[in-house]
Scaffold this motif. Structure first.
Motif, PDB file in Angstrom:
ATOM      1  N   GLY A  94      89.666 103.013  75.343  1.00 56.05           N
ATOM      2  CA  GLY A  94      89.825 103.049  76.797  1.00 56.05           C
ATOM      3  C   GLY A  94      90.302 101.747  77.393  1.00 56.05           C
ATOM      4  O   GLY A  94      90.006 101.444  78.553  1.00 56.05           O
ATOM      5  N   ALA A  95      91.029 100.936  76.629  1.00 55.65           N
ATOM      6  CA  ALA A  95      91.490  99.631  77.110  1.00 55.65           C
ATOM      7  C   ALA A  95      92.686  99.798  78.042  1.00 55.65           C
ATOM      8  O   ALA A  95      93.439 100.779  77.950  1.00 55.65           O
ATOM      9  N   PRO A  96      92.902  98.854  78.943  1.00 57.19           N
ATOM     10  CA  PRO A  96      94.058  98.919  79.848  1.00 57.19           C
ATOM     11  C   PRO A  96      95.368  98.732  79.078  1.00 57.19           C
ATOM     12  O   PRO A  96      95.382  98.230  77.940  1.00 57.19           O
ATOM     13  N   ASN A  97      96.478  99.115  79.694  1.00 55.66           N
ATOM     14  CA  ASN A  97      97.793  98.961  79.068  1.00 55.66           C
ATOM     15  C   ASN A  97      98.054  97.486  78.734  1.00 55.66           C
ATOM     16  O   ASN A  97      97.760  96.594  79.525  1.00 55.66           O
ATOM     17  N   GLY A  98      98.603  97.264  77.577  1.00 57.90           N
ATOM     18  CA  GLY A  98      98.921  95.898  77.166  1.00 57.90           C
ATOM     19  C   GLY A  98      97.829  95.241  76.350  1.00 57.90           C
ATOM     20  O   GLY A  98      98.075  94.234  75.686  1.00 57.90           O
ATOM     21  N   MET A  99      96.621  95.793  76.371  1.00 55.81           N
ATOM     22  CA  MET A  99      95.537  95.206  75.587  1.00 55.81           C
ATOM     23  C   MET A  99      95.576  95.809  74.183  1.00 55.81           C
ATOM     24  O   MET A  99      94.858  96.750  73.855  1.00 55.81           O
ATOM     25  N   ASP A 100      96.440  95.262  73.346  1.00 54.12           N
ATOM     26  CA  ASP A 100      96.681  95.786  72.012  1.00 54.12           C
ATOM     27  C   ASP A 100      95.872  94.980  71.001  1.00 54.12           C
ATOM     28  O   ASP A 100      96.360  94.014  70.404  1.00 54.12           O
ATOM     29  N   VAL A 101      94.608  95.358  70.809  1.00 59.64           N
ATOM     30  CA  VAL A 101      93.739  94.653  69.874  1.00 59.64           C
ATOM     31  C   VAL A 101      94.118  95.015  68.445  1.00 59.64           C
ATOM     32  O   VAL A 101      94.238  96.195  68.096  1.00 59.64           O
ATOM     33  N   ASN A 102      94.330  94.007  67.619  1.00 52.03           N
ATOM     34  CA  ASN A 102      94.688  94.184  66.221  1.00 52.03           C
ATOM     35  C   ASN A 102      93.413  94.387  65.412  1.00 52.03           C
ATOM     36  O   ASN A 102      92.664  93.443  65.169  1.00 52.03           O
ATOM     37  N   MET A 103      93.173  95.618  64.959  1.00 51.44           N
ATOM     38  CA  MET A 103      91.936  95.920  64.243  1.00 51.44           C
ATOM     39  C   MET A 103      91.851  95.153  62.926  1.00 51.44           C
ATOM     40  O   MET A 103      90.773  94.735  62.497  1.00 51.44           O
ATOM     41  N   GLY A 104      92.991  94.926  62.267  1.00 51.02           N
ATOM     42  CA  GLY A 104      92.982  94.218  61.003  1.00 51.02           C
ATOM     43  C   GLY A 104      92.573  92.757  61.124  1.00 51.02           C
ATOM     44  O   GLY A 104      92.169  92.133  60.136  1.00 51.02           O
ATOM     45  N   SER A 105      92.631  92.193  62.334  1.00 52.23           N
ATOM     46  CA  SER A 105      92.251  90.797  62.566  1.00 52.23           C
ATOM     47  C   SER A 105      90.963  90.658  63.361  1.00 52.23           C
ATOM     48  O   SER A 105      90.525  89.541  63.626  1.00 52.23           O
ATOM     49  N   SER A 106      90.362  91.778  63.750  1.00 49.04           N
ATOM     50  CA  SER A 106      89.176  91.756  64.603  1.00 49.04           C
ATOM     51  C   SER A 106      87.944  92.063  63.756  1.00 49.04           C
ATOM     52  O   SER A 106      87.601  93.228  63.519  1.00 49.04           O
TER      53      SER A 106
ATOM     54  N   GLY B  30      64.047  96.643  63.573  1.00 46.55           N
ATOM     55  CA  GLY B  30      64.177  95.282  63.075  1.00 46.55           C
ATOM     56  C   GLY B  30      64.976  94.414  64.022  1.00 46.55           C
ATOM     57  O   GLY B  30      65.222  94.785  65.173  1.00 46.55           O
ATOM     58  N   VAL B  31      65.401  93.261  63.515  1.00 42.88           N
ATOM     59  CA  VAL B  31      66.200  92.334  64.309  1.00 42.88           C
ATOM     60  C   VAL B  31      67.260  91.704  63.414  1.00 42.88           C
ATOM     61  O   VAL B  31      67.014  91.428  62.233  1.00 42.88           O
ATOM     62  N   ALA B  32      68.457  91.499  63.972  1.00 38.40           N
ATOM     63  CA  ALA B  32      69.562  90.891  63.242  1.00 38.40           C
ATOM     64  C   ALA B  32      70.447  90.152  64.244  1.00 38.40           C
ATOM     65  O   ALA B  32      70.272  90.274  65.460  1.00 38.40           O
ATOM     66  N   CYS B  33      71.397  89.394  63.726  1.00 37.20           N
ATOM     67  CA  CYS B  33      72.395  88.707  64.557  1.00 37.20           C
ATOM     68  C   CYS B  33      73.758  89.317  64.290  1.00 37.20           C
ATOM     69  O   CYS B  33      74.077  89.672  63.151  1.00 37.20           O
ATOM     70  N   SER B  34      74.568  89.417  65.345  1.00 41.57           N
ATOM     71  CA  SER B  34      75.865  90.062  65.210  1.00 41.57           C
ATOM     72  C   SER B  34      76.944  89.253  65.925  1.00 41.57           C
ATOM     73  O   SER B  34      76.712  88.739  67.027  1.00 41.57           O
ATOM     74  N   TRP B  35      78.106  89.139  65.264  1.00 41.17           N
ATOM     75  CA  TRP B  35      79.287  88.524  65.871  1.00 41.17           C
ATOM     76  C   TRP B  35      80.409  89.554  65.882  1.00 41.17           C
ATOM     77  O   TRP B  35      80.786  90.086  64.826  1.00 41.17           O
ATOM     78  N   ARG B  36      80.966  89.824  67.067  1.00 37.73           N
ATOM     79  CA  ARG B  36      82.064  90.775  67.181  1.00 37.73           C
ATOM     80  C   ARG B  36      83.277  90.089  67.795  1.00 37.73           C
ATOM     81  O   ARG B  36      83.155  89.320  68.760  1.00 37.73           O
ATOM     82  N   ASN B  37      84.445  90.390  67.256  1.00 42.70           N
ATOM     83  CA  ASN B  37      85.666  89.691  67.600  1.00 42.70           C
ATOM     84  C   ASN B  37      86.741  90.715  67.976  1.00 42.70           C
ATOM     85  O   ASN B  37      87.022  91.628  67.200  1.00 42.70           O
ATOM     86  N   TYR B  38      87.313  90.586  69.165  1.00 46.72           N
ATOM     87  CA  TYR B  38      88.392  91.475  69.610  1.00 46.72           C
ATOM     88  C   TYR B  38      89.638  90.602  69.795  1.00 46.72           C
ATOM     89  O   TYR B  38      89.721  89.795  70.723  1.00 46.72           O
ATOM     90  N   ARG B  39      90.618  90.783  68.901  1.00 43.33           N
ATOM     91  CA  ARG B  39      91.721  89.828  68.777  1.00 43.33           C
ATOM     92  C   ARG B  39      93.068  90.515  68.996  1.00 43.33           C
ATOM     93  O   ARG B  39      93.371  91.537  68.369  1.00 43.33           O
ATOM     94  N   MET B  40      93.882  89.937  69.880  1.00 45.47           N
ATOM     95  CA  MET B  40      95.241  90.402  70.103  1.00 45.47           C
ATOM     96  C   MET B  40      96.214  89.397  69.489  1.00 45.47           C
ATOM     97  O   MET B  40      96.045  88.180  69.634  1.00 45.47           O
ATOM     98  N   THR B  41      97.230  89.930  68.787  1.00 45.48           N
ATOM     99  CA  THR B  41      98.246  89.070  68.180  1.00 45.48           C
ATOM    100  C   THR B  41      99.646  89.411  68.696  1.00 45.48           C
ATOM    101  O   THR B  41     100.634  88.859  68.217  1.00 45.48           O
TER     102      THR B  41
END
Length: 295
Positions: A118-130, A154-165
């Motif tokens: 559901g991202a706006p037009n132009g927000m082309d996130v590269n899944m292979g780099s995210s 339980g409990v854990a730590c998470s890092w999520r990255n959304y990257r456009m190239t």
């Protein structure tokens, strides 16, 4: 109560002595009390005190006996059956552990790839780099039916990255808003990304089969304590790195996750119906990720 009577009987037998031969062990005498009202066993080092109050047909009955055991007998009588266990990664629960109702766990190291929905037009996130990385979960599992089916938290730590190239980037203006826009004319594009750090609380239902397959389904509550923006490009021989640590992420989000695995390796799919950013300050989108889960 039956176990208590048996232990009391063993202690009384030890108190009255043993007559040993080379091939047998004979108990000299046994005291039997039917339907006692109360049995109290007090332990101190290698001594036990047995107190019995009341019996069938005689509520005023009282019996007390001090018992001293040898070191080998103490090691036997001090054994306790625990309802707790500890999960060791890469080691499957044994048949003895299946009788445990509670278990401390260290499990589910996850590494995957992120995409947006559901991202706006132009927000082309590269899944292979995210990339998405989640540390092993430290938690507690409850086995309600003494089988391989469990409920856990339980409990854990998470890092999520959304990257456009591509040709668009995340832009944070002089105020508080963030939007999708282009690079300067002639720029040598590297990337533009959003990164979110979270404290994750997974609440999962898990079942393991006898042939080492397992599946789980549940929800993960994320407390998103930090998020940042970084854009990098080169222009006219100069390198530009634009960063911002105040991009107004949604403070609390919920993910829906399902996974299937064999032994200590599995595959997971996770979808978050919640918005990653506060839409009053930035573009509106949700997240989907897939990847591997280990132990």
């Amino acid at each position: 109560m039956r176990k208590m009577f048996l232990l009391a009987g063993l202690l009384l037998a030890a108190a009255n002595g043993y007559a040993e031969s080379t091939d047998s062990l004979k108990v000299e005498s046994v005291v039997s009390v039917e339907n006692p009202e109360r049995v109290t066993i007090t332990e101190s080092d290698n001594r036990f005190k047995v107190e019995i109050e009341g019996k069938k047909g005689n509520p005023n009955f009282r019996y007390t006996r001090d018992v001293e055991l040898s070191p080998s007998e103490v090691s036997v009588t001090k054994e306790r059956s625990s309802n707790w266990d500890f999960n060791i990664p890469f080691k499957k629960r044994t048949s003895a552990k299946r009788n445990k109702r509670n278990e401390f766990q260290v499990k589910d190291f996850k590494i995957g790839l992120s995409s947006v929905q559901g991202a706006p037009n132009g927000m082309d996130v590269n899944m292979g780099s995210s990339w998405e990385i989640t540390t092993p979960t430290f938690g507690w599992a409850y086995y309600p039916w003494n089988t391989e089916t469990s409920l856990s938290i339980g409990v854990a730590c998470s890092w999520r990255n959304y990257r456009m190239t591509g040709k668009q980037r995340f832009i944070k203006d002089a105020g508080t808003d963030m939007y999708i826009g282009g690079y300067p004319e002639g720029a040598d594009i590297q990337f533009s990304r959003i990164k979110v750090f979270s404290w994750a609380i997974p609440i999962m239902f898990t079942h393991e089969t006898k042939n080492n397959f397992n599946f789980s389904v549940g929800a993960i509550v994320n407390f998103n304590t930090h998020a940042s923006l970084k854009t990098r490009y080169n222009l006219e021989g100069q390198e530009y790195k634009l960063t911002d640590n105040n991009i107004h992420q949604t403070p609390v989000t919920v993910d829906l996750q399902t996974s299937i695995g064999y032994k200590s390796v599995g595959f997971y799919v996770k979808y978050s119906p919640c918005k990653v950013l506060n839409t009053a300050y930035g573009p509106e989108f949700t997240a989907l990720s897939v990847g591997l889960v280990l132990f």
